[in-house]
Design a protein around this motif. Structure first.
Motif, PDB file in Angstrom:
ATOM      1  N   ALA A 457       0.792  -1.366  -0.086  1.00 50.71           N
ATOM      2  CA  ALA A 457      -0.083   0.065   0.142  1.00 50.71           C
ATOM      3  C   ALA A 457       0.895   1.135   0.096  1.00 50.71           C
ATOM      4  CB  ALA A 457      -1.161  -0.103   1.185  1.00 50.71           C
ATOM      5  N   ARG A 458       2.283   1.143   0.492  1.00 50.55           N
ATOM      6  CA  ARG A 458       2.900   2.364   0.719  1.00 50.55           C
ATOM      7  C   ARG A 458       3.440   2.588  -0.854  1.00 50.55           C
ATOM      8  NH1 ARG A 458       7.113   0.989   3.456  1.00 50.55           N
ATOM      9  NH2 ARG A 458       7.906   3.132   4.090  1.00 50.55           N
ATOM     10  N   THR A 459       3.798   1.413  -1.616  1.00 49.63           N
ATOM     11  CA  THR A 459       4.461   1.866  -2.991  1.00 49.63           C
ATOM     12  C   THR A 459       3.684   1.659  -4.169  1.00 49.63           C
ATOM     13  OG1 THR A 459       4.822  -0.791  -3.011  1.00 49.63           O
ATOM     14  CG2 THR A 459       6.748   0.499  -1.891  1.00 49.63           C
ATOM     15  N   VAL A 460       2.563   1.125  -4.085  1.00 51.11           N
ATOM     16  CA  VAL A 460       1.710   1.152  -5.056  1.00 51.11           C
ATOM     17  C   VAL A 460       0.287   1.600  -4.910  1.00 51.11           C
ATOM     18  CG1 VAL A 460       2.888  -0.706  -6.335  1.00 51.11           C
ATOM     19  CG2 VAL A 460       1.002  -1.363  -4.995  1.00 51.11           C
ATOM     20  N   GLY A 461       0.062   2.019  -3.532  1.00 48.89           N
ATOM     21  CA  GLY A 461      -1.129   2.446  -3.305  1.00 48.89           C
ATOM     22  C   GLY A 461      -2.227   1.301  -2.464  1.00 48.89           C
ATOM     23  N   ALA A 462      -2.839   1.581  -1.873  1.00 50.44           N
ATOM     24  CA  ALA A 462      -3.752   0.610  -0.976  1.00 50.44           C
ATOM     25  C   ALA A 462      -4.787  -0.002  -2.036  1.00 50.44           C
ATOM     26  CB  ALA A 462      -4.778   1.261   0.076  1.00 50.44           C
ATOM     27  N   ARG A 463      -5.455   0.640  -3.015  1.00 46.78           N
ATOM     28  CA  ARG A 463      -6.287   0.083  -3.804  1.00 46.78           C
ATOM     29  C   ARG A 463      -5.647  -1.263  -4.585  1.00 46.78           C
ATOM     30  NH1 ARG A 463      -9.583   2.578  -8.961  1.00 46.78           N
ATOM     31  NH2 ARG A 463     -10.406   0.621  -9.960  1.00 46.78           N
ATOM     32  N   THR A 464      -4.629  -0.869  -5.292  1.00 42.31           N
ATOM     33  CA  THR A 464      -3.790  -1.838  -6.210  1.00 42.31           C
ATOM     34  C   THR A 464      -3.362  -3.136  -5.334  1.00 42.31           C
ATOM     35  OG1 THR A 464      -2.990  -0.193  -7.621  1.00 42.31           O
ATOM     36  CG2 THR A 464      -1.793  -2.200  -7.849  1.00 42.31           C
TER      37      THR A 464
END
Length: 860
Positions: A457-464
């Motif tokens: 979630a910190r690198t690609v976002g929580a959704r992805t």
């Protein structure tokens, strides 16, 4: 307090288990009981409201929580009991499964999956608001159900008022009675089977059921043809007949259902497995309504015992099952297709004879039936234990120590799980859960995927991150193993199960946004920023499973764990140098490209993502090796087993010595070669060790390799400095192992030669060092032993020498360790046969008085 609103007489009408309710009431006086009843007897429907009635009738309070091994079974059981109770789901009867909760203030019976109850126990072990727990289908030996048995036994030590009931469809009941009982086994209430006559037919397929790719398409064709023909015959006899077809997995369900739809007319074909949308699952388990067409339900083992499909009079069984298996050697775990157990096949067949006479058609022969395992393999014995070990660590019982589990955790799988959890920072040195471990345990997926979710979630976002974890945690089969393509299909709604995936992704996204990452608080995102969109899925997989990051080597891929694997034929991933692998399983033939493993699910990444995601696996070291008689060295930068770069360097003396020792330890002492003298000395020492013991040293391969530095250090150091292996003689090094002062007796206890009657000194051949029962042998011409009555022995007279008496041409004539008996008996026959063949040599009638000689008669 008044009883509950459940009308037990109405609910139990026609159910076999209703006949044992009085026995169950009496058994529950002690607070625990085990109910043994076959599938279809009504235990799931009637026992929970009975327990609720007992609780409230005795003045107790609290909800009855009932575990079902699968989500569809929990929802189906809740729907049926709510219907019989005259209410809707969420009123008196409710359910809670992953992503779907329907309960209310009036709920007295709640059906849940084992995972839901496990997490409730971790949040609050006293289970406030719960008066009883009913563990259904414990015979299936699911991993989470087995953990619940032990954890609830612990809870009952704190809460004596908690009622525990275990329900089993097989004869495993005594095992669980012993586990749940307090000092003495819990009472067992047995409900006899109510089976009607059952006809069994065998219709084996002409070819193989499975190959290296899984279930063959030819066999699936056979199952579909068999089911279509058998159902048509059954409908001709009774138009009310519905059929249930068992195949191992969701993919096979879709394949057989599709073939049936092409073959049958006027018949509704339904699919039943964990990935079918809830509405379709409910349709398959609701039964046929008035005026509706006949049905064929194609199902996985889901319908075997944990839920009932109404109206079934015909069962078609493939005899296959999909079960978790762990490959410790390659570090792989996954679902594999195996032969179902005979117990499972019996339960499947029994589904046809609950309502009246039924028929089972088995798509295999009686020989296959006899070879099937008797019982289902417990998941605990075959699966990856990482999630289970973390739960037990959070519970305060590392490795299950002190718990009443149905079986102890297998040592190998336990050690592997502990190693993985240490790598995640989830366990401390004592095996207890760290703050990171407790954080990961709050995410209802495997701990490794939990790490991928929270850190991803910190690198690609929580959704992805949530979408990728929801995809990987389900049993999807991406085309060509390509997760990025599957993710696109799920997002567009084209892939099967897209709606359920979307629901799960939303739930995981909420968790990811609520919980912190496992990295230290305030830590910045990984250096290099977010990965490109085309590698975002791979970045999440790489964070979750860093040991499965793979680099292309030739036509195959080498994983950081050291496993080699091939891609499925025609996979679009074949052009990528780096992959993050989510699923790799054992395989053979072309599917595995000769590696023994095939990548079933992966996503492309680049080197930067690989190094950021598996930073703890990066190494930079000098690696020396000893080969072809010389030491070479390279400076290697690697990610686990995957080399990133290598530069030739001059080995340090320490590295060279280590390389030589490692080569000898790996390839054995034959790498150096045994001279005749060294081999003879070793054999002599081995015989003394075998027959006299200490202090004579063990000179077997393992013992010598374990003591290399004690006896071979100078020679190994010389090799490290450039000496040639051909010049290494192990005779003197072996003498370093001789015990003093006993070494002075070596030639007396195990002489190299034996003096015989002729005066010759003949070499003694000692047995191989790894042959403790071997005998020393002296091969000597018969004429050299005339008149000799001795029976020589070595090792202080404990091991007689075996004589091979030879002809003048050196061929064996007799074998004996008793010369006196030989001269008095067999010699006469040898003389009669040999004197004409060798007339120049003496063959006296009386060997006792003849002089022993090595010469011919003329020379003598």
């Amino acid at each position: 307090m008044s009883p509950t609103p459940f009308d037990l007489a109405r609910i139990g009408a026609g159910l076999p288990v209703a006949g044992v309710l009085d026995d169950l009431r009496a058994a529950l006086a002690g607070g625990t009981a085990v109910v043994q009843a076959p599938p279809g007897s009504g235990k799931t429907t009637l026992v929970p409201p009975l327990v609720a009635d007992l609780l409230h009738g005795r003045g107790g309070a609290g909800r009855v929580v009932v575990t079902q091994p699968r989500r569809v079974a929990a929802r189906s059981a809740a729907r049926r009991l709510a219907h019989l109770a005259g209410t809707g789901v969420g009123d008196l009867v409710g359910h809670t499964v992953r992503g779907d909760r329907r309960t209310g203030a009036r709920t007295l019976v709640e059906f849940v999956t084992p995972g839901v109850l496990l997490r409730r126990l971790l949040q609050d072990p006293e289970l406030p608001g719960v008066g009883a727990v009913v563990l259904d289908e414990v015979h299936e030996r699911g991993l989470e159900s087995d953990l619940l048995v032990g954890m609830l036994a612990d809870v009952r030590q704190l809460r004596e008022d908690l009622v525990l009931v275990a329900m089993s469809a097989t004869l495993d009941a005594p095992r669980f009675a012993a586990l749940l009982g307090d000092g003495a086994p819990a009472p067992v209430v047995d409900c006899p089977a109510a089976l009607h006559p059952l006809t069994v037919r065998w219709t084996p397929a002409p070819g193989r059921r499975t190959d290296e790719r899984g279930v063959t398409r030819e066999f699936l064709d056979h199952v579909a043809r068999t089911a279509a023909a058998a159902h048509a015959e059954a409908l001709a006899r009774d138009a009310a007949t519905d059929a249930l077809v068992f195949v191992p997995g969701a993919w096979e369900v879709a394949q057989v259902a599709g073939r049936l739809r092409e073959r049958v007319r006027g018949v509704e074909v339904l699919e039943l497995h964990g990935r079918v949308e809830p509405a379709e699952q409910d349709r398959a388990t609701a039964g046929r309504g008035p005026g509706e067409p006949p049905r064929v339900v194609v199902s996985t083992s889901l319908a075997e015992s944990s839920l009932t499909v109404p109206g079934v009079r015909l069962v078609v069984d493939s005899g296959l099952s999909r079960e978790p298996r762990r490959d410790a050697g390659r570090g792989m775990t996954g679902l594999v297709t195996v032969a179902a157990s005979r117990a499972s096949a019996e339960q499947r067949a029994g589904r046809a004879a609950r309502l009246g006479p039924g028929e089972v058609v088995r798509c295999y022969d009686e020989r296959t039936w006899a070879a099937m395992p008797a019982h289902l393999t417990p998941e605990l014995a075959a699966a990856d234990l990482t999630g289970a070990v973390l739960l037990l660590a959070c519970w305060g019982a590392p490795g299950g120590r002190g718990m009443s589990l149905p079986d102890p955790l297998p040592a190998g799988a336990l050690a592997d799980a502990v190693e993985v959890l240490h790598g995640l920072g989830a366990l401390d040195e004592d095996g207890r859960a760290t703050a990171t471990g407790r954080l990961l345990a709050r995410v209802p997926v495997d701990p490794r995927l939990a790490r991928g979710l929270l850190d991803g979630a910190r690198t690609v976002g929580a959704r992805t991150a949530a979408e990728v974890v929801a995809m990987v945690s389900d049993d999807h089969r991406p085309p060509g193993g390509d997760l990025a393509r599957l993710l696109a299909d799920l997002r567009s709604g084209r892939a099967p199960g897209a709606r359920r995936w979307a629901d799960e992704a939303r739930r995981l996204r909420a968790i990811a946004e609520e919980l912190p990452a496992t990295a230290p608080a305030g830590a910045p995102p990984a250096a290099g920023g977010a990965p490109p969109a085309e590698t975002a899925a791979g970045a999440v997989v790489a964070l979750a499973l860093p040991d499965r990051i793979a680099r292309k080597v030739g036509d195959t891929y080498l994983l950081a764990s050291g496993t080699r694997a091939g891609l499925p034929a025609g996979s679009a991933l074949a052009g990528h140098e780096w992959l993050a692998v989510a699923d790799v399983t054992r395989a053979a033939g072309r599917a595995a490209a000769g590696t023994g493993a095939v990548i079933r699910a992966a996503a492309a990444i680049d080197r930067a993502v690989a190094e950021r995601s598996a930073e703890h696996l990066l190494s930079d070291e000098v690696r020396a090796s000893f080969d072809a008689g010389r030491v070479t060295a390279r400076r290697v930068r690697a990610l686990g087993a995957v080399e990133l770069s290598a530069t030739p360097v001059r080995p340090t003396p320490a590295a060279a010595r280590g390389a030589v020792r490692a080569a000898v330890a790996d390839r054995g002492l034959d790498l150096l070669g045994w001279s005749a003298a060294a081999d003879q000395l070793r054999r002599r020492l081995a015989l003394l060790h075998h027959h006299l013991g200490d202090p004579w040293p063990d000179v077997g391969d393992d013992a010598l390799l374990a003591r290399l530095d004690e006896w071979l250090a100078p020679e190994l150091d010389a090799l490290a400095d450039g000496a040639r292996t051909a010049r290494t003689d192990l005779t003197d090094p072996l003498r370093r192992l001789l015990p003093w002062p006993e070494a002075a007796r070596l030639d007396g206890l195990a002489p190299e030669r034996l003096g015989v009657a002729s005066g010759s000194r003949v070499r003694i051949s000692y047995p191989a060092a790894d042959d403790p029962g071997g005998r020393p042998v002296v091969s000597v011409k018969l004429q050299e032993c005339f008149g000799w009555a001795a029976s020589p022995a070595v090792a202080d007279g404990r091991v007689p020498i075996l004589f091979h008496l030879l002809s003048p041409a050196g061929r064996p004539l007799a074998v004996t360790d008793d010369l006196a008996s030989f001269w008095s008996g067999p010699y006469a026959q040898v003389r009669a046969e040999m004197r004409g063949r060798y007339p120049k040599h003496p063959w006296p009638e009386d060997p006792w008085t003849a002089p022993a000689t090595a010469r011919t008669k003329r020379r003598a």
